[in-house]
Scaffold this active site. Structure first.
Site, mmCIF file in Angstrom:
data_model
loop_
_atom_site.group_PDB
_atom_site.id
_atom_site.type_symbol
_atom_site.label_atom_id
_atom_site.label_comp_id
_atom_site.label_asym_id
_atom_site.label_seq_id
_atom_site.Cartn_x
_atom_site.Cartn_y
_atom_site.Cartn_z
ATOM 1 N N ASN A 186 -3.053 -7.046 9.028
ATOM 2 C CA ASN A 186 -3.906 -7.011 7.835
ATOM 3 C C ASN A 186 -3.825 -8.310 7.040
ATOM 4 O OD1 ASN A 186 -2.321 -6.455 5.051
ATOM 5 N ND2 ASN A 186 -1.199 -5.482 6.706
ATOM 6 N N CYS A 209 0.854 -1.179 0.000
ATOM 7 C CA CYS A 209 0.000 0.000 0.000
ATOM 8 C C CYS A 209 0.895 1.236 0.000
ATOM 9 C CB CYS A 209 -0.909 0.002 1.224
ATOM 10 S SG CYS A 209 0.003 0.108 2.795
ATOM 11 N N GLU A 251 0.748 -0.273 16.458
ATOM 12 C CA GLU A 251 -0.113 0.851 16.085
ATOM 13 C C GLU A 251 -1.035 1.244 17.233
ATOM 14 O OE1 GLU A 251 -3.877 1.931 13.238
ATOM 15 O OE2 GLU A 251 -2.471 0.428 12.475
ATOM 16 N N SER A 286 1.952 -5.285 3.306
ATOM 17 C CA SER A 286 3.395 -5.087 3.495
ATOM 18 C C SER A 286 4.222 -6.111 2.722
ATOM 19 C CB SER A 286 3.736 -5.154 4.986
ATOM 20 O OG SER A 286 3.221 -6.324 5.579
ATOM 21 N N HIS A 337 3.929 1.990 11.782
ATOM 22 C CA HIS A 337 2.825 1.809 12.726
ATOM 23 C C HIS A 337 2.659 2.975 13.687
ATOM 24 C CE1 HIS A 337 4.687 -2.134 11.665
ATOM 25 N NE2 HIS A 337 3.464 -2.305 11.210
ATOM 26 N N CYS A 382 -8.080 1.723 6.895
ATOM 27 C CA CYS A 382 -7.506 2.389 5.725
ATOM 28 C C CYS A 382 -8.037 1.799 4.418
ATOM 29 C CB CYS A 382 -5.984 2.351 5.779
ATOM 30 S SG CYS A 382 -5.236 0.877 5.097
#
Length: 333
Positions: free
Chosen positions: A246, A33, A147, A289, A95, A216
């Protein structure tokens, strides 16, 4: 013309017939991303500009291959800010970190580069604003995730972690005249988060929703893409690391959307061939990632086992990019 019955086919002809029915559905979007791309490039540019070593607090992104590759180039990953020598260059991971970590780095005279994803920074700013306006904040996220620790650290006295539906009943009571709002970690399952939020609203009638979605765009897009291939897939292979929130959510989403089975792997060689027994359709995706080279490795693994028909299923186009930290941007001419 000589007709051959199925039981008279040669071994190679039988294999070709079986392979002709094997296919791979590749989810798109997948992989990097904009926030991950920015974070990885931050470390790469820092190494180019300042030379090795450049220190990185925690893993820059949650992917083993990326971390190992950057370490080979001279990045040194540390768990705590205090592990970096005084005056060193230190990169904060995608993060995000709490204000306490920023102060710690300042006390050590560290030259910091903040690779926090701008969408994570957005949630940090929301926490600060709502805390300043007198709200209690219910932060939906996973306990122990970097995060969440960084976000909660913006206002620890008024931030309450909600880690799953079962934790809703464990929250303290809030009076009706106490302002209450929920926010979330950016990498959660959309469906699971909405289930938790529904339970929160049932318990706290005066709970407010955030002004905009915190999960996101990339997390949502990858989950939608996996849903598009899952129902047709006997097995879905998600490329990603075990500590990637994720990526793990993609496995869960695949199963919930009808995949026969779903597995998370860092590398193609981790695929157990028994997972493919009886499978005619294999779905493939990757976490936010994960570099595309690892997905190609999985496709090559499947191709070598007769899965030659590869079709990409695209559900969205992504064109978002984020600027590098100011110190690493090209000089204006």
């Amino acid at each position: 013309m000589c007709m051959t019955s199925p039981d008279q086919l040669t071994a190679s002809e039988s294999a070709d017939t079986a392979s002709a029915h094997k296919r791979v559905l590749v989810a798109a979007p997948r992989g990097y991303c904009a926030g991950v791309d920015r974070a990885v490039e931050t470390v790469e540019k820092a190494l180019e500009k300042y030379g090795a070593p450049v220190y990185v607090r925690k893993e820059i992104v949650h992917n083993r291959y990326v971390v190992d590759t950057l370490a080979e180039r001279g990045a040194i990953f540390v768990d705590e800010t205090t592990e970096a020598p005084e005056g060193a260059h230190l990169v904060f991971s995608a993060h995000g970190v709490s204000p306490a970590v920023h102060k710690e780095a300042e006390a050590l005279s560290l030259k910091t580069l903040d690779a926090t994803c701008p969408l994570v920074t957005k949630v940090h700013n929301e926490v600060k604003r709502f805390a300043r306006d007198g709200y209690h904040i219910l932060l939906v996220g996973h306990e122990g995730h970097e995060e969440v620790e960084g976000t909660a650290g913006e206002a620890p006295d008024v931030t309450h972690l909600v880690d799953g539906v079962e934790s809703v009943d464990k929250l303290p009571e809030f009076l009706h005249d106490e302002k209450l709002i929920w926010l979330s970690q950016t990498t959660l399952s959309v469906d699971e988060t909405m289930t938790i939020v529904k339970k929160l609203h049932e318990r706290f009638a005066h709970l407010q929703d955030p002004p905009s979605d915190d999960i996101c765009y990339a997390t949502q897009n990858r989950q939608v893409a996996v849903k598009a291939i899952a129902a047709e897939s006997d097995v879905v292979i998600v490329v990603g690391s075990q500590n990637s929130s994720n990526s793990k959510r993609l496995v869960e989403v695949a199963l919930q959307a009808g995949a026969g089975a779903s597995y998370l792997v860092d590398y193609a060689h981790q695929i157990d061939e028994s997972w493919l027994d009886g499978a005619t359709t294999v779905g493939v995706s990757s976490g936010a990632s994960v570099p595309e080279i690892l997905v190609r490795g999985v496709l090559e693994f499947l191709d070598a086992r007769g899965f030659h028909d590869v079709k990409e299923i695209t559900t969205a186009a992504e064109k978002i990019t984020f600027a590098l930290p100011r110190d690493l941007r090209p000089a204006r001419t």
